[in-house]
Design a protein around this motif. Structure first.
Motif, PDB file in Angstrom:
ATOM      1  N   GLY A   1       0.795  -1.221   0.000  1.00 36.83           N
ATOM      2  CA  GLY A   1       0.000   0.000   0.000  1.00 36.83           C
ATOM      3  C   GLY A   1       0.827   1.271   0.000  1.00 36.83           C
ATOM      4  O   GLY A   1       0.294   2.360   0.175  1.00 36.83           O
ATOM      5  N   ARG A   2       2.137   1.142  -0.208  1.00 34.28           N
ATOM      6  CA  ARG A   2       3.023   2.320  -0.231  1.00 34.28           C
ATOM      7  C   ARG A   2       3.092   2.881  -1.646  1.00 34.28           C
ATOM      8  O   ARG A   2       3.302   2.140  -2.608  1.00 34.28           O
ATOM      9  N   VAL A   3       2.939   4.188  -1.769  1.00 34.33           N
ATOM     10  CA  VAL A   3       3.069   4.849  -3.070  1.00 34.33           C
ATOM     11  C   VAL A   3       4.545   4.848  -3.460  1.00 34.33           C
ATOM     12  O   VAL A   3       5.396   5.339  -2.720  1.00 34.33           O
ATOM     13  N   VAL A   4       4.848   4.270  -4.627  1.00 28.17           N
ATOM     14  CA  VAL A   4       6.233   4.143  -5.092  1.00 28.17           C
ATOM     15  C   VAL A   4       6.480   4.902  -6.395  1.00 28.17           C
ATOM     16  O   VAL A   4       7.574   4.854  -6.951  1.00 28.17           O
ATOM     17  N   GLY A   5       5.471   5.614  -6.860  1.00 22.89           N
ATOM     18  CA  GLY A   5       5.632   6.420  -8.069  1.00 22.89           C
ATOM     19  C   GLY A   5       4.376   7.224  -8.338  1.00 22.89           C
ATOM     20  O   GLY A   5       3.320   6.955  -7.764  1.00 22.89           O
ATOM     21  N   PHE A   6       4.535   8.215  -9.192  1.00 29.54           N
ATOM     22  CA  PHE A   6       3.364   8.971  -9.641  1.00 29.54           C
ATOM     23  C   PHE A   6       3.593   9.444 -11.062  1.00 29.54           C
ATOM     24  O   PHE A   6       4.721   9.536 -11.548  1.00 29.54           O
ATOM     25  N   ALA A   7       2.492   9.692 -11.741  1.00 29.57           N
ATOM     26  CA  ALA A   7       2.542  10.150 -13.127  1.00 29.57           C
ATOM     27  C   ALA A   7       1.370  11.088 -13.362  1.00 29.57           C
ATOM     28  O   ALA A   7       0.310  10.933 -12.750  1.00 29.57           O
ATOM     29  N   ASN A   8       1.590  12.043 -14.245  1.00 33.83           N
ATOM     30  CA  ASN A   8       0.516  12.985 -14.532  1.00 33.83           C
ATOM     31  C   ASN A   8       0.692  13.570 -15.933  1.00 33.83           C
ATOM     32  O   ASN A   8       1.733  13.427 -16.561  1.00 33.83           O
ATOM     33  N   LEU A   9      -0.369  14.216 -16.369  1.00 36.37           N
ATOM     34  CA  LEU A   9      -0.336  14.959 -17.622  1.00 36.37           C
ATOM     35  C   LEU A   9      -0.465  16.439 -17.301  1.00 36.37           C
ATOM     36  O   LEU A   9      -1.095  16.817 -16.313  1.00 36.37           O
ATOM     37  N   ASN A  10       0.151  17.251 -18.137  1.00 35.14           N
ATOM     38  CA  ASN A  10       0.161  18.702 -17.967  1.00 35.14           C
ATOM     39  C   ASN A  10      -0.337  19.373 -19.235  1.00 35.14           C
ATOM     40  O   ASN A  10      -0.159  18.843 -20.335  1.00 35.14           O
TER      41      ASN A  10
END
Length: 170
Positions: A65-74
Motif C-alpha cells: 500500500g506504499r506509493v512508489v511512483g506517480f505520473a501525470n499529464l500537464n
C-alpha cells in the motif's frame, strides 16, 4: 517486478508521498529540470490545479500500500493547445527498473486516447537513457533538442522533446 503494482487515481492523502518522491529525484538527479525543492503546500496547489484542469494524476502503489511512483499529464504551454499534453513520470528510488514507469505511461496514453488528445510530449534530459528508452518503447520519437537550458549541479543540461502521435479509434 517485486509484488503487484496497483495504479490508481491520486488522492489528497497521497500528496505528502508524491512530494517526497519528486524532491528525492530533484536533489539526487541531474535529470529533473528543476532546481527548487517543492513544499507540501506547493504540491497541494499543483494537485488542485491538475484537478481544475481535468488532467489525471496517478500513483503506483506496491502490495504493502506504499506509493512508489506517480505520473501525470500537464497542459502544454497554454489551454489553446488543448489536444496536446505533456507527460511526467516519477518512480521512487529503489523501485526504478521494475516496470512501474511502463505501467504508468500506458495508463496515461489510455487516458489521453479516451479524452481525445492528439499528441503527447515528453521533455527528457538528453542523458536520461532509461527514460528515453521507456518513451521510445511506446513509440515516442525525438522531435526537438534544446542545448544548455538549465544549470544543475554546476553544469548546463540539454533537454530533448519526444512526441507520440495518438491514433484515435474510429
Amino acid at each position: 517486478m517485486k509484488g503487484k503494482i496497483k495504479i490508481r487515481v491520486a488522492e489528497i492523502k497521497d500528496i505528502h508521498r508524491i512530494t517526497e518522491i519528486y524532491n528525492e529525484a530533484l536533489v539526487a538527479s541531474s535529470f529533473v529540470q528543476d532546481n527548487n525543492v517543492h513544499t507540501l503546500e506547493k504540491r497541494i496547489e499543483w494537485f488542485s490545479q491538475k484537478r481544475a484542469e481535468g488532467l489525471p494524476v496517478y500513483v503506483a502503489e506496491n502490495n504493502q500500500g506504499r506509493v512508489v511512483g506517480f505520473a501525470n499529464l500537464n497542459i502544454f504551454l497554454t489551454a489553446e493547445y488543448d489536444t496536446t499534453v505533456h507527460i511526467s513520470i516519477y518512480v521512487a528510488e529503489g523501485n526504478r527498473g521494475l516496470g512501474i514507469g511502463k505501467i504508468m505511461i500506458k495508463k496515461l496514453i489510455e487516458w489521453s486516447k479516451e479524452n481525445q488528445k492528439h499528441t503527447i510530449l515528453a521533455g527528457i534530459d538528453s542523458e536520461n537513457m532509461p527514460s528515453i528508452r521507456l518513451h521510445e518503447s511506446f513509440g515516442f520519437v525525438e522531435v526537438a533538442s534544446f542545448n544548455e537550458v538549465i544549470k544543475k549541479f554546476g553544469l548546463y543540461r540539454n533537454l530533448n522533446f519526444y512526441q507520440l502521435m495518438l491514433k484515435q479509434e474510429e
